[in-house]
Motif scaffolding. Structure first.
Motif, PDB file in Angstrom:
ATOM      1  N   ALA A 172      11.738  -8.020   4.931  1.00 49.91           N
ATOM      2  CA  ALA A 172      11.984  -7.262   6.021  1.00 49.91           C
ATOM      3  C   ALA A 172      13.500  -7.152   6.316  1.00 49.91           C
ATOM      4  CB  ALA A 172      11.610  -7.938   7.276  1.00 49.91           C
ATOM      5  N   SER A 173      14.269  -8.212   6.208  1.00 56.03           N
ATOM      6  CA  SER A 173      15.769  -8.131   6.314  1.00 56.03           C
ATOM      7  C   SER A 173      16.419  -7.118   5.032  1.00 56.03           C
ATOM      8  CB  SER A 173      16.259  -9.455   6.217  1.00 56.03           C
ATOM      9  OG  SER A 173      16.332  -9.884   4.833  1.00 56.03           O
ATOM     10  N   LYS A 174      15.850  -7.158   4.143  1.00 55.60           N
ATOM     11  CA  LYS A 174      16.350  -6.400   3.121  1.00 55.60           C
ATOM     12  C   LYS A 174      15.915  -4.824   3.002  1.00 55.60           C
ATOM     13  CE  LYS A 174      17.906  -9.632  -0.249  1.00 55.60           C
ATOM     14  NZ  LYS A 174      19.317  -8.923  -0.695  1.00 55.60           N
ATOM     15  N   GLY A 175      14.910  -4.653   3.889  1.00 61.02           N
ATOM     16  CA  GLY A 175      14.170  -3.074   3.803  1.00 61.02           C
ATOM     17  C   GLY A 175      13.349  -2.826   2.569  1.00 61.02           C
ATOM     18  N   VAL A 176      12.634  -3.998   2.042  1.00 60.23           N
ATOM     19  CA  VAL A 176      11.886  -4.047   0.694  1.00 60.23           C
ATOM     20  C   VAL A 176      10.420  -3.458   1.324  1.00 60.23           C
ATOM     21  CG1 VAL A 176      10.942  -4.916  -1.312  1.00 60.23           C
ATOM     22  CG2 VAL A 176      13.400  -5.319  -0.384  1.00 60.23           C
ATOM     23  N   TRP A 177       9.993  -2.505   0.565  1.00 59.06           N
ATOM     24  CA  TRP A 177       8.474  -2.117   1.005  1.00 59.06           C
ATOM     25  C   TRP A 177       7.659  -2.945   0.495  1.00 59.06           C
ATOM     26  CZ3 TRP A 177      12.030   1.469   1.324  1.00 59.06           C
ATOM     27  CH2 TRP A 177      12.269   2.440   2.127  1.00 59.06           C
ATOM     28  N   LEU A 178       6.491  -3.254   1.254  1.00 55.46           N
ATOM     29  CA  LEU A 178       5.076  -3.858   0.603  1.00 55.46           C
ATOM     30  C   LEU A 178       4.289  -2.621   0.347  1.00 55.46           C
ATOM     31  CD1 LEU A 178       3.444  -6.275  -0.102  1.00 55.46           C
ATOM     32  CD2 LEU A 178       2.717  -6.398   1.934  1.00 55.46           C
ATOM     33  N   VAL A 179       3.671  -2.765  -0.840  1.00 56.31           N
ATOM     34  CA  VAL A 179       2.523  -1.757  -1.161  1.00 56.31           C
ATOM     35  C   VAL A 179       1.395  -2.832  -1.453  1.00 56.31           C
ATOM     36  CG1 VAL A 179       1.806   0.287  -2.626  1.00 56.31           C
ATOM     37  CG2 VAL A 179       4.300  -0.255  -2.279  1.00 56.31           C
ATOM     38  N   PRO A 180       0.528  -2.778  -0.389  1.00 59.28           N
ATOM     39  CA  PRO A 180      -0.743  -3.596  -0.391  1.00 59.28           C
ATOM     40  C   PRO A 180      -1.887  -2.994  -0.908  1.00 59.28           C
ATOM     41  CG  PRO A 180      -0.047  -3.222   1.961  1.00 59.28           C
ATOM     42  CD  PRO A 180       0.719  -2.272   1.104  1.00 59.28           C
ATOM     43  N   THR A 181      -2.323  -3.052  -2.295  1.00 59.29           N
ATOM     44  CA  THR A 181      -3.037  -2.344  -3.051  1.00 59.29           C
ATOM     45  C   THR A 181      -4.731  -2.769  -2.866  1.00 59.29           C
ATOM     46  OG1 THR A 181      -2.804  -3.755  -4.959  1.00 59.29           O
ATOM     47  CG2 THR A 181      -1.349  -1.546  -4.627  1.00 59.29           C
ATOM     48  N   ASP A 182      -5.026  -2.764  -1.526  1.00 59.45           N
ATOM     49  CA  ASP A 182      -6.141  -3.564  -1.110  1.00 59.45           C
ATOM     50  C   ASP A 182      -7.246  -2.580  -0.781  1.00 59.45           C
ATOM     51  OD1 ASP A 182      -4.779  -5.707  -1.109  1.00 59.45           O
ATOM     52  OD2 ASP A 182      -4.286  -5.631   0.871  1.00 59.45           O
ATOM     53  N   PRO A 183      -8.350  -2.419  -1.348  1.00 60.58           N
ATOM     54  CA  PRO A 183      -9.319  -1.382  -0.917  1.00 60.58           C
ATOM     55  C   PRO A 183     -10.187  -1.639   0.351  1.00 60.58           C
ATOM     56  CG  PRO A 183     -10.315  -3.084  -2.381  1.00 60.58           C
ATOM     57  CD  PRO A 183      -8.928  -3.662  -2.385  1.00 60.58           C
ATOM     58  N   SER A 184     -10.850  -0.741   0.772  1.00 58.90           N
ATOM     59  CA  SER A 184     -11.664  -0.974   1.927  1.00 58.90           C
ATOM     60  C   SER A 184     -12.917  -1.601   1.444  1.00 58.90           C
ATOM     61  CB  SER A 184     -11.993   0.514   2.562  1.00 58.90           C
ATOM     62  OG  SER A 184     -13.021   1.096   1.938  1.00 58.90           O
ATOM     63  N   VAL A 185     -13.776  -2.039   2.521  1.00 60.83           N
ATOM     64  CA  VAL A 185     -15.132  -2.781   2.183  1.00 60.83           C
ATOM     65  C   VAL A 185     -16.019  -1.880   1.515  1.00 60.83           C
ATOM     66  CG1 VAL A 185     -17.347  -3.626   3.053  1.00 60.83           C
ATOM     67  CG2 VAL A 185     -15.085  -4.337   4.092  1.00 60.83           C
ATOM     68  N   ASP A 186     -15.958  -0.507   1.968  1.00 59.00           N
ATOM     69  CA  ASP A 186     -16.732   0.362   1.018  1.00 59.00           C
ATOM     70  C   ASP A 186     -16.383   0.842  -0.391  1.00 59.00           C
ATOM     71  OD1 ASP A 186     -18.565   0.960   2.964  1.00 59.00           O
ATOM     72  OD2 ASP A 186     -17.628   2.723   4.277  1.00 59.00           O
ATOM     73  N   MET A 187     -15.034   0.731  -0.360  1.00 59.88           N
ATOM     74  CA  MET A 187     -14.740   0.924  -2.121  1.00 59.88           C
ATOM     75  C   MET A 187     -15.256  -0.448  -2.817  1.00 59.88           C
ATOM     76  SD  MET A 187     -10.803   2.242  -1.378  1.00 59.88           S
ATOM     77  CE  MET A 187     -10.383   2.179  -3.250  1.00 59.88           C
ATOM     78  N   ALA A 188     -15.008  -1.509  -2.275  1.00 59.09           N
ATOM     79  CA  ALA A 188     -15.264  -2.671  -3.034  1.00 59.09           C
ATOM     80  C   ALA A 188     -16.739  -2.676  -3.216  1.00 59.09           C
ATOM     81  CB  ALA A 188     -14.766  -4.018  -2.111  1.00 59.09           C
ATOM     82  N   LEU A 189     -17.759  -2.454  -2.114  1.00 58.38           N
ATOM     83  CA  LEU A 189     -19.177  -2.359  -2.409  1.00 58.38           C
ATOM     84  C   LEU A 189     -19.325  -1.267  -3.561  1.00 58.38           C
ATOM     85  CD1 LEU A 189     -20.474  -2.353   0.991  1.00 58.38           C
ATOM     86  CD2 LEU A 189     -20.595  -4.193  -0.534  1.00 58.38           C
TER      87      LEU A 189
END
Length: 438
Positions: free
Chosen positions: A287-304
Motif C-alpha cells: 500500500a505504501s509503495k502503490g503496488v497493485w495486487l491482482v487476485p486471480t480468484d474465481p467465483s464459486v460458479d467458476m470453481a464448480l
C-alpha cells in the motif's frame, strides 16, 4: 546528392507525410453516443445521462446535450448504462491446461502437437471471446511461446482478426527451470520455448531490453516459479525493475508466498500477481509503495465449472471453504489500502468462455466483500492505471473510445455485465447491436 540536399529532402518528406496520410485515410469518423447512465470509473459511481463525442479512436468530449457535428453518427444508448471498456490484467491467451495436466505436459502439447500456428489461431478465438464480453483490453502475461502474444496483438491492431488490445509480456523472465515441473531432461527445449531464463543481474537487464525490443509493453517476472523450487535473486529482481523503469515499462511479478512477494515489492515491481499467502506487514508495504495486487480468484460458479469434469466433484460447501482463504486475503488487502486490479488468470477450460471467466472473477471479488462498484473499478480505473496508459479504463477527453453498454445498473448488481448490449473499441462497434438500448 550532398548531405544538405538529403537533409532538405528528408525535411520536406516529413512535412508532407501527415498530409499524405490524411488524404489516404480520409477524415476521422465522428460518433456521438447518448448514454442513459455513465459510469465514472475514478469516482466509482454512476453519474446519470451523458453524451460522449468520439473522433476517430479517442473520446473528444463528455457532457450533457452535446451538439451533433455535421456528418456524425449518433448511437442512442439512452436506455442503457455505459461503462469504459473493461480490462483483464492477467490473461494467458496462448495456453490452456486441462484437468490432471502439469505445466510441462501443457507446454509439450502446445509445442509438439499444436505448434505456433495452431496456438495463435486458438488464441485468436479466445481473444474474440474477451471482446464479445466487453473486455476491450487485456494484459497477457506469458505462457505464450516465443512472443506469440505480441504476434497476435499485431494481427488485431492491423484488423486481421477481432480482439482486445493486448499489452503483452512475451516469455516470462524466470529462474532456472521456468515454471515447469522439474525436468531431469529437457530434450525438446520446453523451458526455453516458454520462458526467458535469467542467470545474473546483467543477464536480467539484457532480457528486459530483448523483450522491449520485440514489442513487450509489460515485463513478467517469476521471483519464485512454483511448482519449481528455484528463485530469482534479489539482485536479479532489482536489475529487472531498474531496467524496466529506464524504459518506462511496468513489471508484473508472479509471487504466491510472503517472502517472495516482499522481495518483489521492495525491488519496486508494479504489481503482484496472485499473492495467495501474504502477511499484513507485506500488504502495508504494498500500500505504501502503490503496488497493485491482482487476485486471480474465481467465483464459486467458476470453481464448480472447473471441477465438474473431476471423477468426483466436491460439493459446493467444500468449494466455498477452499475459496475462503483467497477471499479473506483480498479483503485484508482492500482494508489496508492496497490497490486491487482485475486479473482472471484463466487457463483452464471454462464452458462459458474466457471473457465470461473475466466477468466471473469480478463476481468472485463481490463474493469476497467488494461492492459491485468497487469490483468495476478493478476492471477499469485500477487496471488502466496499473497498465500505465491514462487512456484506458476511463471515459474522458483523450481516452481510448472504448465503451460497453449494458441494461440496468451494474453498480448495484454485476448481473447486467453477463449480456453486454454493445461493445465499442477504439470508436468502432466491435460487438452487439447499436439499436439495443435506444
Amino acid at each position: 546528392m550532398s548531405r544538405l540536399t538529403v537533409a532538405a529532402a528528408a525535411a520536406l518528406l516529413a512535412a508532407c507525410l501527415p498530409v499524405a496520410a490524411a488524404a489516404q485515410h480520409g477524415p476521422q469518423p465522428i460518433t456521438v453516443v447518448r448514454a442513459g447512465n455513465l459510469f465514472d470509473s475514478e469516482a466509482g459511481r454512476m453519474v446519470g445521462p451523458r453524451d460522449v463525442l468520439i473522433r476517430g479512436d479517442r473520446v473528444a468530449e463528455v457532457g450533457q446535450g452535446l451538439a451533433v457535428p455535421d456528418g456524425a453518427t449518433v448511437i442512442d444508448l439512452s436506455g442503457c448504462s455505459v461503462l469504459p471498456g473493461l480490462i483483464d490484467g492477467h490473461t494467458h491467451l496462448l495456453t490452456e491446461q486441462r484437468f490432471g495436466e502439469g505445466l510441462s505436459e501443457t507446454a509439450a502439447r502446445d509445442q509438439a502437437v499444436h505448434g505456433d500456428i495452431d496456438r495463435t489461431l486458438l488464441g485468436a478465438a479466445r481473444a474474440r471471446a474477451y471482446l464479445d464480453a466487453g473486455f476491450t483490453t487485456i494484459r497477457d502475461l506469458g505462457n505464450s511461446g516465443r512472443y506469440l502474444d505480441l504476434i497476435l496483438d499485431r494481427g488485431i491492431d492491423r484488423g486481421h482478426v477481432p480482439g482486445p488490445r493486448i499489452y503483452g509480456s512475451g516469455p516470462g523472465l524466470a529462474p532456472a527451470g521456468g515454471q515447469l515441473e522439474p525436468q531431469p531432461a529437457d530434450p525438446h527445449g520446453l523451458v526455453d520455448s516458454e520462458y526467458r531464463i535469467i542467470v545474473s543481474p546483467d543477464d536480467a537487464r539484457a532480457a528486459v531490453r530483448e523483450a522491449i525490443a520485440r514489442g513487450a509493453e509489460v515485463i513478467k517476472i517469476y521471483p519464485e516459479a512454483s511448482p519449481q523450487r528455484t528463485r530469482l535473486s534479489v539482485a536479479e529482481i532489482a536489475a529487472v525493475v531498474s531496467e524496466a523503469r529506464r524504459h518506462n515499462v511496468p513489471v508484473a511479478a508472479h509471487a504466491t508466498w510472503d517472502a517472495a512477494i516482499r522481495e518483489a515489492v521492495e525491488a519496486g515491481v508494479t504489481s503482484i500477481e496472485h499473492g495467495y499467502e501474504v502477511s499484513d506487514d507485506t500488504l502495508r508495504l504494498m500500500a505504501s509503495k502503490g503496488v497493485w495486487l491482482v487476485p486471480t480468484d474465481p467465483s464459486v460458479d467458476m470453481a464448480l465449472d472447473f471441477t465438474s469434469s473431476w471423477p468426483s466433484q466436491p460439493p459446493r460447501e467444500e468449494v466455498e471453504r477452499h475459496l475462503q482463504q483467497g477471499r479473506e486475503r483480498l479483503m485484508r488487502a482492500h482494508r489496508l489500502g492496497v490497490r486491487i486490479a482485475l486479473g482472471s488468470d484463466l487457463y483452464f477450460p471454462y464452458s462459458p468462455g474466457r471473457g465470461a471467466g473475466s466477468r466471473g472473477t469480478m463476481d468472485g471479488y463481490v463474493e469476497a466483500g467488494l461492492t459491485p462498484a468497487q469490483a468495476l473499478q478493478t476492471a477499469t480505473w485500477e487496471a488502466g492505471r496499473m497498465i500505465g496508459d491514462d487512456g484506458l479504463g476511463v471515459i474522458r477527453p483523450r481516452a481510448w473510445a472504448d465503451l460497453v453498454a449494458v441494461e440496468g445498473d451494474p453498480t448495484v448488481d454485476l448481473a447486467p455485465l453477463r449480456s453486454p448490449r454493445l461493445v465499442i473499441k477504439g470508436g468502432a462497434v466491435a460487438a452487439g447491436d447499436a439499436s439495443a438500448c435506444g
